[in-house]
Design a protein around this motif. Structure first.
Motif, PDB file in Angstrom:
ATOM      1  N   GLN A  33       0.833  -1.199   0.000  1.00 34.81           N
ATOM      2  CA  GLN A  33       0.000   0.000   0.000  1.00 34.81           C
ATOM      3  C   GLN A  33       0.869   1.252   0.000  1.00 34.81           C
ATOM      4  OE1 GLN A  33      -2.264  -0.892   3.545  1.00 34.81           O
ATOM      5  NE2 GLN A  33      -4.070  -1.485   2.352  1.00 34.81           N
ATOM      6  N   SER A  34       1.944   1.221   0.768  1.00 33.18           N
ATOM      7  CA  SER A  34       2.862   2.361   0.820  1.00 33.18           C
ATOM      8  C   SER A  34       3.523   2.582  -0.532  1.00 33.18           C
ATOM      9  CB  SER A  34       3.935   2.137   1.891  1.00 33.18           C
ATOM     10  OG  SER A  34       3.353   2.046   3.169  1.00 33.18           O
ATOM     11  N   GLN A  36       2.393   1.714  -3.476  1.00 31.39           N
ATOM     12  CA  GLN A  36       1.383   2.217  -4.412  1.00 31.39           C
ATOM     13  C   GLN A  36       1.108   3.702  -4.179  1.00 31.39           C
ATOM     14  OE1 GLN A  36       0.035   0.802  -7.167  1.00 31.39           O
ATOM     15  NE2 GLN A  36      -0.751   2.858  -7.456  1.00 31.39           N
ATOM     16  N   ALA A  37       0.972   4.102  -2.930  1.00 30.84           N
ATOM     17  CA  ALA A  37       0.702   5.506  -2.622  1.00 30.84           C
ATOM     18  C   ALA A  37       1.867   6.395  -3.050  1.00 30.84           C
ATOM     19  CB  ALA A  37       0.415   5.677  -1.124  1.00 30.84           C
ATOM     20  N   SER A  40       1.920   6.802  -6.695  1.00 35.71           N
ATOM     21  CA  SER A  40       0.834   7.713  -7.074  1.00 35.71           C
ATOM     22  C   SER A  40       1.245   9.166  -6.897  1.00 35.71           C
ATOM     23  CB  SER A  40      -0.425   7.412  -6.258  1.00 35.71           C
ATOM     24  OG  SER A  40      -0.937   6.142  -6.602  1.00 35.71           O
ATOM     25  N   GLU A  75      -6.668  13.315  -1.722  1.00 31.34           N
ATOM     26  CA  GLU A  75      -6.818  11.869  -1.523  1.00 31.34           C
ATOM     27  C   GLU A  75      -5.471  11.212  -1.236  1.00 31.34           C
ATOM     28  OE1 GLU A  75      -8.833  10.643  -5.096  1.00 31.34           O
ATOM     29  OE2 GLU A  75     -10.803  11.036  -4.233  1.00 31.34           O
ATOM     30  N   LEU A  76      -4.444  11.631  -1.955  1.00 36.01           N
ATOM     31  CA  LEU A  76      -3.112  11.098  -1.697  1.00 36.01           C
ATOM     32  C   LEU A  76      -2.645  11.454  -0.289  1.00 36.01           C
ATOM     33  CD1 LEU A  76      -1.404  11.760  -5.132  1.00 36.01           C
ATOM     34  CD2 LEU A  76      -1.847   9.535  -4.082  1.00 36.01           C
ATOM     35  N   ALA A  79      -4.339   9.042   2.058  1.00 31.43           N
ATOM     36  CA  ALA A  79      -3.757   7.694   1.946  1.00 31.43           C
ATOM     37  C   ALA A  79      -2.414   7.625   2.663  1.00 31.43           C
ATOM     38  CB  ALA A  79      -3.605   7.304   0.472  1.00 31.43           C
ATOM     39  N   LEU A  80      -1.585   8.639   2.471  1.00 29.69           N
ATOM     40  CA  LEU A  80      -0.274   8.659   3.128  1.00 29.69           C
ATOM     41  C   LEU A  80      -0.411   8.821   4.637  1.00 29.69           C
ATOM     42  CD1 LEU A  80       1.623  10.842   0.528  1.00 29.69           C
ATOM     43  CD2 LEU A  80       2.019   8.421   0.995  1.00 29.69           C
TER      44      LEU A  80
END
Length: 133
Positions: A33-34, A36-37, A40, A75-76, A79-80
């Motif tokens: 997940q990290s 991918q973020a 992004s 959104e980023l 997520a972070l």
């Protein structure tokens, strides 16, 4: 003091082994997940750079694109933040707010926040490197 039965010891061992396996899987999932973020962030930085090049060349603001960039960066940031990458999350939140309302922050704050696209991408790449090594 009572003696612990062999069955109880075996059950405790199995539970501990299962718990450790689940912890490892959770760690791998969080790592992915990290990654991918952070990737992004790099993509958002490049998308924003393309729009800024258009804006600088044409002088024409596109409210739809700026709205998209505001939501993307916000959104980023969320997520972070969820992943505990707070330093970069804060920068993303500021960038998202700045795209939503360019007059919200004064120029001095923007400079101190260090939210340049190059800096955001550099931080993302640095953290990616740390995760992968």
């Amino acid at each position: 003091m009572e003696n612990i039965s062999a069955k109880l010891l075996w059950d405790i061992f199995k539970h501990a082994r299962s718990w450790l396996a689940n912890l490892h899987r959770a760690g791998d999932k969080r790592k992915q997940q990290s990654i991918q973020a952070l990737r992004s962030i790099i993509l958002a930085s490049r998308e924003t750079a393309v729009y800024m090049r258009f804006l600088n060349a044409s002088g024409i603001r596109n409210q739809e694109t700026e709205s998209h960039l505001s939501l993307l960066w916000t959104e980023l940031g969320f997520a972070l933040q969820d992943l505990g990458i707070d330093k970069l999350a804060k920068r993303c939140q500021i960038s998202g707010k700045h795209w939503a309302d360019p007059e919200h922050y004064d120029e001095e704050f923007i400079q101190k926040a260090d939210i340049s696209l190059e800096r955001m991408e550099q931080l993302a790449k640095q953290i990616l490197h740390e995760i992968n090594h």
